[in-house]
Design an enzyme around this catalytic site. Structure first.
Site, short mmCIF file in Angstrom:
data_model
loop_
_atom_site.label_atom_id
_atom_site.label_comp_id
_atom_site.label_asym_id
_atom_site.label_seq_id
_atom_site.Cartn_x
_atom_site.Cartn_y
_atom_site.Cartn_z
N ASP A 12 -68.71 -87.37 -30.22
CA ASP A 12 -70.15 -87.15 -30.10
C ASP A 12 -70.53 -86.65 -28.71
O ASP A 12 -69.87 -86.98 -27.73
CB ASP A 12 -70.88 -88.46 -30.42
CG ASP A 12 -72.36 -88.24 -30.68
OD1 ASP A 12 -72.76 -87.09 -30.98
OD2 ASP A 12 -73.13 -89.21 -30.58
N TRP A 17 -74.22 -82.08 -24.17
CA TRP A 17 -73.45 -81.52 -23.06
C TRP A 17 -73.73 -80.02 -22.94
O TRP A 17 -73.95 -79.49 -21.85
CB TRP A 17 -71.95 -81.75 -23.29
CG TRP A 17 -71.08 -81.34 -22.14
CD1 TRP A 17 -70.60 -82.14 -21.15
CD2 TRP A 17 -70.56 -80.02 -21.88
NE1 TRP A 17 -69.82 -81.40 -20.28
CE2 TRP A 17 -69.78 -80.10 -20.70
CE3 TRP A 17 -70.69 -78.79 -22.50
CZ2 TRP A 17 -69.13 -79.00 -20.15
CZ3 TRP A 17 -70.05 -77.68 -21.95
CH2 TRP A 17 -69.28 -77.79 -20.79
N ARG A 25 -76.39 -75.59 -27.40
CA ARG A 25 -75.64 -76.64 -28.11
C ARG A 25 -74.27 -76.11 -28.54
O ARG A 25 -73.26 -76.78 -28.43
CB ARG A 25 -76.41 -77.09 -29.37
CG ARG A 25 -77.65 -77.91 -29.08
CD ARG A 25 -78.31 -78.38 -30.38
NE ARG A 25 -77.35 -79.06 -31.24
CZ ARG A 25 -77.03 -80.35 -31.13
NH1 ARG A 25 -77.61 -81.09 -30.22
NH2 ARG A 25 -76.14 -80.88 -31.95
N HIS A 29 -70.15 -77.30 -28.36
CA HIS A 29 -69.10 -77.44 -29.39
C HIS A 29 -67.84 -76.70 -28.96
O HIS A 29 -66.73 -77.18 -29.13
CB HIS A 29 -69.59 -76.90 -30.74
CG HIS A 29 -70.71 -77.70 -31.33
ND1 HIS A 29 -70.64 -79.06 -31.48
CD2 HIS A 29 -71.94 -77.35 -31.79
CE1 HIS A 29 -71.77 -79.52 -32.02
NE2 HIS A 29 -72.58 -78.49 -32.20
N THR A 58 -70.87 -85.42 -43.84
CA THR A 58 -71.69 -85.02 -44.99
C THR A 58 -73.16 -84.87 -44.56
O THR A 58 -73.94 -84.22 -45.24
CB THR A 58 -71.58 -86.06 -46.13
OG1 THR A 58 -71.69 -87.38 -45.57
CG2 THR A 58 -70.26 -85.97 -46.86
N ARG A 63 -78.19 -79.80 -40.21
CA ARG A 63 -78.37 -79.04 -38.97
C ARG A 63 -78.81 -77.60 -39.25
O ARG A 63 -78.63 -77.10 -40.36
CB ARG A 63 -77.06 -79.02 -38.18
CG ARG A 63 -76.71 -80.40 -37.72
CD ARG A 63 -75.54 -80.43 -36.77
NE ARG A 63 -75.35 -81.80 -36.35
CZ ARG A 63 -74.80 -82.18 -35.23
NH1 ARG A 63 -74.33 -81.29 -34.39
NH2 ARG A 63 -74.69 -83.45 -34.92
N LEU A 123 -46.95 -86.06 -35.10
CA LEU A 123 -48.33 -86.59 -35.10
C LEU A 123 -49.03 -86.11 -36.36
O LEU A 123 -48.97 -84.93 -36.71
CB LEU A 123 -49.10 -86.07 -33.88
CG LEU A 123 -50.60 -86.37 -33.86
CD1 LEU A 123 -50.87 -87.85 -33.56
CD2 LEU A 123 -51.33 -85.51 -32.83
N LEU A 180 -71.77 -96.13 -36.30
CA LEU A 180 -70.56 -95.65 -37.00
C LEU A 180 -70.79 -94.36 -37.78
O LEU A 180 -69.83 -93.69 -38.16
CB LEU A 180 -70.02 -96.74 -37.93
CG LEU A 180 -69.50 -98.00 -37.23
CD1 LEU A 180 -69.01 -99.02 -38.24
CD2 LEU A 180 -68.35 -97.65 -36.27
N SER A 181 -72.07 -94.02 -38.03
CA SER A 181 -72.41 -92.74 -38.66
C SER A 181 -71.59 -92.42 -39.91
O SER A 181 -71.07 -91.30 -40.04
CB SER A 181 -72.28 -91.60 -37.63
OG SER A 181 -73.11 -91.83 -36.54
N GLU A 192 -60.68 -102.09 -33.48
CA GLU A 192 -61.31 -102.34 -32.18
C GLU A 192 -62.14 -101.10 -31.86
O GLU A 192 -61.65 -99.97 -31.98
CB GLU A 192 -60.25 -102.56 -31.10
CG GLU A 192 -59.23 -103.64 -31.42
CD GLU A 192 -59.86 -105.03 -31.57
OE1 GLU A 192 -60.88 -105.30 -30.92
OE2 GLU A 192 -59.31 -105.84 -32.36
C1 FPP Z 1 -70.89 -84.21 -32.48
O1 FPP Z 1 -71.65 -83.78 -31.39
C2 FPP Z 1 -69.89 -83.23 -32.82
C3 FPP Z 1 -69.80 -82.56 -34.01
C4 FPP Z 1 -70.75 -82.76 -35.11
C5 FPP Z 1 -68.78 -81.56 -34.24
C6 FPP Z 1 -67.47 -81.76 -33.56
C7 FPP Z 1 -66.71 -80.52 -33.76
C8 FPP Z 1 -65.86 -79.95 -32.88
C9 FPP Z 1 -65.49 -80.53 -31.56
C10 FPP Z 1 -65.24 -78.65 -33.22
C11 FPP Z 1 -64.32 -78.58 -34.40
C12 FPP Z 1 -63.26 -79.59 -34.42
C13 FPP Z 1 -61.91 -79.41 -34.56
C14 FPP Z 1 -61.10 -80.60 -34.84
C15 FPP Z 1 -61.20 -78.14 -34.40
P1 FPP Z 1 -73.20 -83.53 -31.57
O2 FPP Z 1 -73.43 -82.10 -31.86
O3 FPP Z 1 -73.76 -84.48 -32.61
O4 FPP Z 1 -73.73 -83.91 -30.15
P2 FPP Z 1 -75.18 -84.46 -29.78
O5 FPP Z 1 -75.22 -85.90 -30.24
O6 FPP Z 1 -75.21 -84.35 -28.29
O7 FPP Z 1 -76.18 -83.60 -30.47
#
Ligand code: FPP
Length: 225
Positions: A12, A17, A25, A29, A58, A63, A123, A180-181, A192
């Site tokens: 998250d 960031w 935004r 990502h 889901t 968004r 892995l 936990l979303s 843990e």
């Molecule tokens: C949560 O941050 C992040 C996501 C919903 C997406 C995570 C996806 C990636 C890092 C890219 C694809 C992944 C792989 C494994 C190749 P947010 O957007 O909810 O952040 P915020 O809470 O600051 O809005």
């Protein structure tokens, strides 16, 4: 000392960031992908056998369309560009979630990445994609009903997307949020949980190692004393 086999991560904070550092935004990502690569490498170094990443929930369909498109393109190009490197490093990709809702070409890309890496065992990289625990449990109940199985813990476990994968000993959530979303609610029953203040793009190998070391010192009772 406990050595964890399975670490699950809610990555998250990309959006926040990105807005703070790049005024976008989506660029958050993109920066998050670099952390994904670092944490995969570090997992191998620390002998973690399963790393599960919550990459698309889901609920993420709520968004804006452009952000969804960006996320899916990012995932697709990550797999296209990195699949050979992942394969050479002994990484086995496993998808959990209902990917039938994704565009066809992404489904094909995901399934071929799974197939290509099926014999690897360094892995297990488990990608949670269009994943939600409620959906997973509903799906499990439907399977149990269709196969006329008895309802018990074993038939539920067998019908989850995660069948064959040990439960995570550790859940990490970055982004300074404590929830936990809808992520692995069944599987995290005795995990843990580590909530990390840093946003995902700032999370690094040192932070990860600190958590792994902290975990090793925890006495786990599983309801016993
Ligand atoms: C949560 O941050 C992040 C996501 C919903 C997406 C995570 C996806 C990636 C890092 C890219 C694809 C992944 C792989 C494994 C190749 P947010 O957007 O909810 O952040 P915020 O809470 O600051 O809005």
């Amino acid at each position: 000392m406990n050595s964890p086999k399975h670490v699950a991560i809610i990555m998250d904070g990309n959006g926040r960031w990105g807005l703070k550092n790049k005024k976008s935004r989506n660029l958050g990502h993109r920066a998050g992908i670099k952390t994904v690569e670092k944490i995969i490498k570090s997992s191998i170094k620390n002998k973690i056998k399963y790393l599960t990443l919550y990459a698309f929930s889901t609920e993420n369909w709520k968004r804006p369309k452009l952000e969804i498109k960006f996320l899916l393109n990012l995932l697709e190009s990550f797999l296209k560009n990195k699949i050979n490197e992942l394969n050479e490093n002994g990484i086995k990709i496993k998808i959990i979630g209902d990917i039938k809702k994704f565009p066809k070409k992404i489904q094909v890309n995901l399934l071929s990445s799974q197939k290509k890496t099926i014999n690897n065992n360094k892995l297990n990289l488990v990608l949670a994609l269009n994943y939600g625990s409620k959906n997973e449990l509903l799906n499990a109940i439907k399977i149990i009903k269709a196969k006329k199985m008895k309802i018990n813990e074993s038939s539920i476990v067998k019908s989850l997307y995660t069948y064959g994968i040990p439960n995570p000993e550790i859940l990490i959530r970055t982004g300074n949020t404590k929830r936990l979303s809808n992520f692995l609610l069944w599987q995290l029953s005795y995990s843990e949980i580590f909530f990390e203040k840093k946003m995902w793009p700032d999370f690094n190998e040192k932070d990860y190692k600190k958590i792994l070391d902290k975990f090793k010192k925890i006495k786990r009772n599983f309801g016993n004393i």
